[in-house]
Design a protein around this motif. Structure first.
Motif, short mmCIF file in Angstrom:
data_model
loop_
_atom_site.label_atom_id
_atom_site.label_comp_id
_atom_site.label_asym_id
_atom_site.label_seq_id
_atom_site.Cartn_x
_atom_site.Cartn_y
_atom_site.Cartn_z
N ILE A 87 0.83 -1.20 0.00
CA ILE A 87 0.00 0.00 0.00
C ILE A 87 0.87 1.25 0.00
O ILE A 87 0.60 2.22 -0.74
CB ILE A 87 -0.94 0.00 1.22
N ILE A 88 1.92 1.25 0.81
CA ILE A 88 2.81 2.41 0.87
C ILE A 88 3.48 2.66 -0.47
O ILE A 88 3.53 3.79 -0.97
CB ILE A 88 3.89 2.21 1.97
N VAL A 89 3.98 1.58 -1.08
CA VAL A 89 4.62 1.71 -2.39
C VAL A 89 3.62 2.19 -3.44
O VAL A 89 3.93 3.03 -4.29
CB VAL A 89 5.23 0.35 -2.83
N ALA A 90 2.38 1.69 -3.37
CA ALA A 90 1.33 2.11 -4.31
C ALA A 90 1.04 3.60 -4.17
O ALA A 90 0.88 4.31 -5.18
CB ALA A 90 0.06 1.30 -4.06
N VAL A 91 1.00 4.10 -2.94
CA VAL A 91 0.75 5.52 -2.71
C VAL A 91 1.89 6.36 -3.30
O VAL A 91 1.65 7.39 -3.95
CB VAL A 91 0.60 5.82 -1.20
N ILE A 92 3.12 5.92 -3.09
CA ILE A 92 4.28 6.65 -3.61
C ILE A 92 4.26 6.67 -5.13
O ILE A 92 4.48 7.72 -5.76
CB ILE A 92 5.59 6.02 -3.10
#
Length: 347
Positions: A161-166
Motif C-alpha cells: 500500500i505504501i509503495v502504491a501511494v508513492i
C-alpha cells in the motif's frame, strides 16, 4: 481501425454464448475477440473528446484511458480472486509494450525507412521514470524473499500500500511535469492541428457505451479463465502475462505500429513507453487500492517476472538511448519478447 470494427460482431455473439452456456474455452475466445475492437472504440472516443477538452485535459484523458481495458479486466480478476493473473498481466503489459510493441514498430518502420529518429530528450525522461517504476515493483519482492516468514504475512500488504501511494504520487507529478512545467520537451513535429470527426455528445456516449460493454465482456472473459486453462492445460500465469495484455492493448498496439510505418516514430515510442509507465504508476496502485474492498492484493511479483521486467527495461533503454531506430533493433526487442513468452508458456 476499420479492420477491428468488423470484430464488433463478437460482442452480441459472446452475450448470446453466455446465455446459451457455450464452453468456457469458446467463451474465452469470443470475449477476447469482443474486447479487442471495444478497446479500439474507447481509444477513438477518448481521442475525439480530447479535441474539445484541449491539449492538457485531452492528454490527461488519453493517459487515464490508455490502459482502461486492462484495468477493467483486472478489476473483475481481483473480484474473482485471480491475483496471480492480475499481477502477471501488469508485468506482461510492461514487457509487451517495451518489447513487442516497440520492437514491432521499429521493425515495420525500419523496413520502410533505413533509420528513424525520435525525441531523444523526452525518451530519456520517460526511460528514467520507467526504471524508477520497475524499482518500485522490485523492492517489495526483495523484501518478501529476505524477511522471516513469520513477519511476512503481517507486513507485506502494508508495504504494498505504501509503495502504491508513492507510485501514484509520482504519476500525478509526472503529469504536471509533462503538461505544465516541461511540456516543451514533449513537443514534436508530429504535433499538428486535427479537426474532430465526431461531436462531443457522440464521443461521450460512445465512450460510456464502450466502457460498459468492456465491463460486461471482461466479466465473461475472467469467468472463463480458470475453467478454460484447466480444459486445455494452459497456465493462468501465461494467460495473465501474455494473452491479457495483447487482448487489452491490441488497438493501441496497432496504432503504434501504424505510426512507425508513417515515420512518426515519436508517437510510436511514446505509446510503447508511456503505456508501460501508466500501467505501473497508475493502474497498479489503483488495483492495489481497489483490492482493499475485496481481498487485499500484494504488489509482490515472483523472481522470473522481476527478472523479465528489469531486463526488458534495460534493453529498451539501451536501444532507444541514441534517439534513432532501425529494423535490426526491432528484431532484437522482438527476439527477447519471444524468449520470455516461450519461457512463461512452459512454466
Amino acid at each position: 481501425m476499420k479492420i477491428l470494427r468488423f470484430l464488433l460482431i463478437f460482442v452480441p455473439i459472446s452475450i448470446v454464448g453466455e446465455w446459451m452456456h457455450f464452453s468456457p474455452t469458446l467463451m474465452f475466445v469470443l470475449a477476447a475477440l469482443a474486447i479487442i475492437p471495444l478497446a479500439g472504440v474507447m481509444g477513438e472516443a477518448t481521442e475525439e473528446i480530447s479535441f474539445y477538452a484541449g491539449p492538457r485535459i485531452g492528454g490527461f484523458l488519453n493517459a487515464t484511458f490508455g490502459n482502461a481495458t486492462e484495468l477493467i479486466i483486472a478489476f473483475f480478476a481481483i473480484k474473482a480472486g485471480l491475483f496471480e493473473v492480475v499481477k502477471a498481466s501488469i508485468a506482461g503489459s510492461v514487457i509487451g509494450n517495451i518489447l513487442l510493441v516497440l520492437g514491432a514498430s521499429m521493425l515495420v518502420g525500419g523496413i520502410k525507412f533505413k533509420s528513424q529518429s525520435f525525441n531523444k530528450q523526452s525518451v530519456e525522461v520517460s526511460s528514467s521514470m520507467l526504471l524508477f517504476a520497475v524499482i518500485g515493483l522490485t523492492v517489495p519482492a526483495i523484501f518478501t524473499h529476505t524477511v522471516a516468514a513469520d513477519l511476512l504475512n503481517t507486513r507485506y500488504e502494508g508495504l504494498s500500500i505504501i509503495v502504491a501511494v508513492i507510485m501514484f504520487g509520482i504519476y500525478l507529478m509526472s503529469l504536471y511535469f509533462s503538461f505544465y512545467t516541461h511540456k516543451d520537451i514533449y513537443l514534436s513535429e508530429s504535433d499538428q492541428a486535427v479537426t474532430p470527426k465526431w461531436s462531443l455528445k457522440k464521443a461521450i456516449i460512445v465512450l460510456i457505451g464502450a466502457t460498459v460493454l468492456i465491463g460486461v465482456e471482461s466479466e465473461l472473459f475472467v469467468a472463463a479463465v480458470e475453467p478454460m486453462t484447466k480444459a486445455i492445460g494452459l497456465s493462468e500465469f501465461f494467460v495473465g502475462i501474455i494473452l491479457v495484455p495483447i487482448i487489452g492493448n491490441a488497438a493501441e498496439h496497432s496504432t503504434a505500429i501504424a505510426m512507425a510505418y508513417k515515420n512518426k516514430m515519436d508517437v510510436a515510442v511514446e505509446i510503447a513507453i508511456g503505456s508501460s509507465l501508466q500501467m505501473i504508476l497508475f493502474v497498479t496502485p489503483v488495483l492495489i487500492f481497489v483490492s482493499l474492498f475485496f481481498t487485499p492484493m500484494s504488489i509482490v511479483f515472483n523472481e522470473f517476472e522481476l527478472v523479465a521486467l528489469v531486463l526488458s527495461v534495460l534493453i529498451a533503454n539501451r536501444v532507444s538511448s541514441d534517439g534513432e531506430s532501425n529494423w535490426l533493433e526491432g528484431v532484437q526487442l522482438l527476439s527477447v519478447y519471444l524468449i520470455i513468452a516461450v519461457s512463461f508458456f512452459i512454466l
